[in-house]
Design an enzyme around this catalytic site. Structure first.
Site, PDB file in Angstrom:
ATOM      1  N   PRO A 153      -6.196  14.854  61.991  1.00 40.77           N
ATOM      2  CG  PRO A 153      -5.559  13.359  60.375  1.00 40.77           C
ATOM      3  CD  PRO A 153      -5.504  14.725  60.620  1.00 40.77           C
ATOM      4  CG  ASN A 154      -8.106   9.422  63.681  1.00 41.28           C
ATOM      5  OD1 ASN A 154      -9.309   9.409  63.625  1.00 41.28           O
ATOM      6  ND2 ASN A 154      -7.110   9.123  62.543  1.00 41.28           N
ATOM      7  NE  ARG A 190      -9.819   2.001  71.269  1.00 45.53           N
ATOM      8  CZ  ARG A 190     -10.013   1.368  69.954  1.00 45.53           C
ATOM      9  NH1 ARG A 190     -11.350   1.789  69.326  1.00 45.53           N
ATOM     10  NH2 ARG A 190      -9.306   0.316  69.625  1.00 45.53           N
ATOM     11  CE1 TYR A 200      -0.650   9.467  69.307  1.00 48.46           C
ATOM     12  CE2 TYR A 200      -2.331   7.861  69.226  1.00 48.46           C
ATOM     13  CZ  TYR A 200      -1.045   8.582  68.727  1.00 48.46           C
ATOM     14  OH  TYR A 200      -0.839   8.006  67.428  1.00 48.46           O
ATOM     15  CG  ASN A 252      -0.206  16.466  66.375  1.00 46.50           C
ATOM     16  OD1 ASN A 252      -0.080  15.929  65.431  1.00 46.50           O
ATOM     17  ND2 ASN A 252      -0.353  16.050  67.632  1.00 46.50           N
ATOM     18  CB  ALA A 272      -2.272  10.443  60.006  1.00 48.48           C
ATOM     19  CD  GLU A 322       6.819  18.188  62.642  1.00 48.94           C
ATOM     20  OE1 GLU A 322       7.857  18.521  62.341  1.00 48.94           O
ATOM     21  OE2 GLU A 322       6.358  16.987  62.127  1.00 48.94           O
ATOM     22  CG  HIS A 362       4.387  15.186  65.983  1.00 47.45           C
ATOM     23  ND1 HIS A 362       3.532  14.982  65.164  1.00 47.45           N
ATOM     24  CD2 HIS A 362       5.332  15.420  65.371  1.00 47.45           C
ATOM     25  CE1 HIS A 362       3.543  15.155  64.094  1.00 47.45           C
ATOM     26  NE2 HIS A 362       5.038  15.798  63.935  1.00 47.45           N
ATOM     27  NE  ARG A 408       3.644   5.593  67.757  1.00 49.15           N
ATOM     28  CZ  ARG A 408       2.430   6.319  67.475  1.00 49.15           C
ATOM     29  NH1 ARG A 408       2.073   7.667  67.539  1.00 49.15           N
ATOM     30  NH2 ARG A 408       1.421   5.588  67.422  1.00 49.15           N
TER      31      ARG A 408
HETATM   32  O1  CA2 Z   1       2.150  11.713  68.317  1.00 53.83           O
HETATM   33  C1  CA2 Z   1       1.408  12.671  67.766  1.00 53.83           C
HETATM   34  O2  CA2 Z   1       0.899  13.895  68.150  1.00 53.83           O
HETATM   35  C2  CA2 Z   1       1.071  11.922  66.212  1.00 53.83           C
HETATM   36  O3  CA2 Z   1       0.863  13.224  65.597  1.00 53.83           O
HETATM   37  C3  CA2 Z   1      -0.366  11.539  66.586  1.00 53.83           C
HETATM   38  C4  CA2 Z   1      -0.992  10.903  65.207  1.00 53.83           C
HETATM   39  C5  CA2 Z   1       0.193  10.082  64.436  1.00 53.83           C
HETATM   40  O4  CA2 Z   1      -0.371   9.609  63.120  1.00 53.83           O
HETATM   41  C6  CA2 Z   1       1.234  10.820  64.308  1.00 53.83           C
HETATM   42  O5  CA2 Z   1       2.192   9.747  63.875  1.00 53.83           O
HETATM   43  C7  CA2 Z   1       2.063  10.976  65.626  1.00 53.83           C
HETATM   44  C8  CA2 Z   1      -2.294   9.864  65.388  1.00 53.83           C
HETATM   45  C9  CA2 Z   1      -3.283  10.882  66.090  1.00 53.83           C
HETATM   46  C10 CA2 Z   1      -4.357   9.720  66.498  1.00 53.83           C
HETATM   47  O6  CA2 Z   1      -4.907  10.151  67.671  1.00 53.83           O
HETATM   48  C11 CA2 Z   1      -5.558   9.406  68.389  1.00 53.83           C
HETATM   49  C12 CA2 Z   1      -5.779   9.712  69.639  1.00 53.83           C
HETATM   50  C13 CA2 Z   1      -6.634   8.864  70.799  1.00 53.83           C
HETATM   51  C14 CA2 Z   1      -6.936   7.632  69.888  1.00 53.83           C
HETATM   52  C15 CA2 Z   1      -6.714   7.238  68.543  1.00 53.83           C
HETATM   53  C16 CA2 Z   1      -6.017   8.142  67.901  1.00 53.83           C
END
Ligand code: CA2
Length: 145
Positions: free
Chosen positions: A9-10, A17, A22, A73, A76, A97, A99, A106
Site C-alpha cells: 500500500p501507498n 510525497r 522514499y 515490499n 505498512a 523482504e 524496504h 524509524r
Molecule cells: O521503507 C519501506 O519500503 C516501507 O516498506 C514503506 C512503507 C512503510 O510503512 C514501511 O514501514 C517501510 C510505506 C510506503 C508508503 O510509501 C509512500 C511513498 C510515497 C509517499 C507516501 C508513501
C-alpha cells in the site's frame, strides 16, 4: 526463472510525497530498474502493486506453481499482516523482504515485521537499489538449489 515482485500500500505514491523517506523516483521508475536488472540476470519478472491486503494474498497464492521466487515490499502490511506471512508460508516459494527505508530506525511500531520469519533475507535502507540486491539474492539462492 520467473520472479514475482510485489509492492504494498501507498507505494504507488512514490516520487509524489515523502521524498525524505522514499526518494524522488516513481513506481514506474522502480519497475523499469527491476526489469532492466531482470534482463541482465536472464530471468523474467512480473511487478504488481496493490493497496489491498487480500489482493496481495491472492497474488501470492496465484504464484504457486508459477513463480520460482517472490520479492516483496509489503509496506505498512509488514507491521500488521499475519495473512501475508501465512500466504508466503503456504506457497513455500523462496521470498525476500525489501524496504526502501530502514524501518528499524524509524517509529517503534515499524520494528516488527511479521513476514520476515518466512523470508530467506531482508534488504532495507538501500533505496531502490535494495530491490536489485533482493533480486540478486533470490536468483543466486535459486541457482544454488
Ligand atoms: O521503507 C519501506 O519500503 C516501507 O516498506 C514503506 C512503507 C512503510 O510503512 C514501511 O514501514 C517501510 C510505506 C510506503 C508508503 O510509501 C509512500 C511513498 C510515497 C509517499 C507516501 C508513501
Amino acid at each position: 526463472m520467473h520472479i514475482l515482485v510485489l509492492n504494498g500500500p501507498n507505494l504507488n505514491m512514490l516520487g509524489i510525497r515523502e521524498p525524505e523517506h522514499y526518494g524522488t523516483q516513481t513506481l514506474a521508475d522502480l519497475v523499469q530498474m527491476i526489469e532492466t536488472e531482470a534482463a541482465a540476470l536472464g530471468i523474467t519478472v512480473e511487478c504488481f502493486q496493490s493497496n489491498h491486503e487480500g489482493v496481495l494474498v491472492d497474488r501470492i497464492q496465484e504464484a504457486y506453481g508459477k513463480a520460482d521466487g517472490i520479492l516483496i515490499n509489503p509496506a505498512a502490511y509488514t507491521h500488521t499482516s499475519v495473512a501475508l506471512l501465512d500466504a508466503v508460508k503456504a506457497v513455500q516459494i523462496p521470498t525476500v523482504e525489501v524496504h526502501i527505508s530502514d524501518p528499524d530506525t524509524r517509529d517503534e511500531f515499524r520494528k516488527i515485521s511479521y513476514i520476515r520469519q518466512a523470508c530467506i533475507a531482508t534488504v532495507k535502507g538501500k533505496g531502490f537499489e535494495g530491490y536489485l540486491e533482493g533480486l540478486n539474492i533470490l536468483v543466486h539462492h535459486l541457482r544454488q538449489k
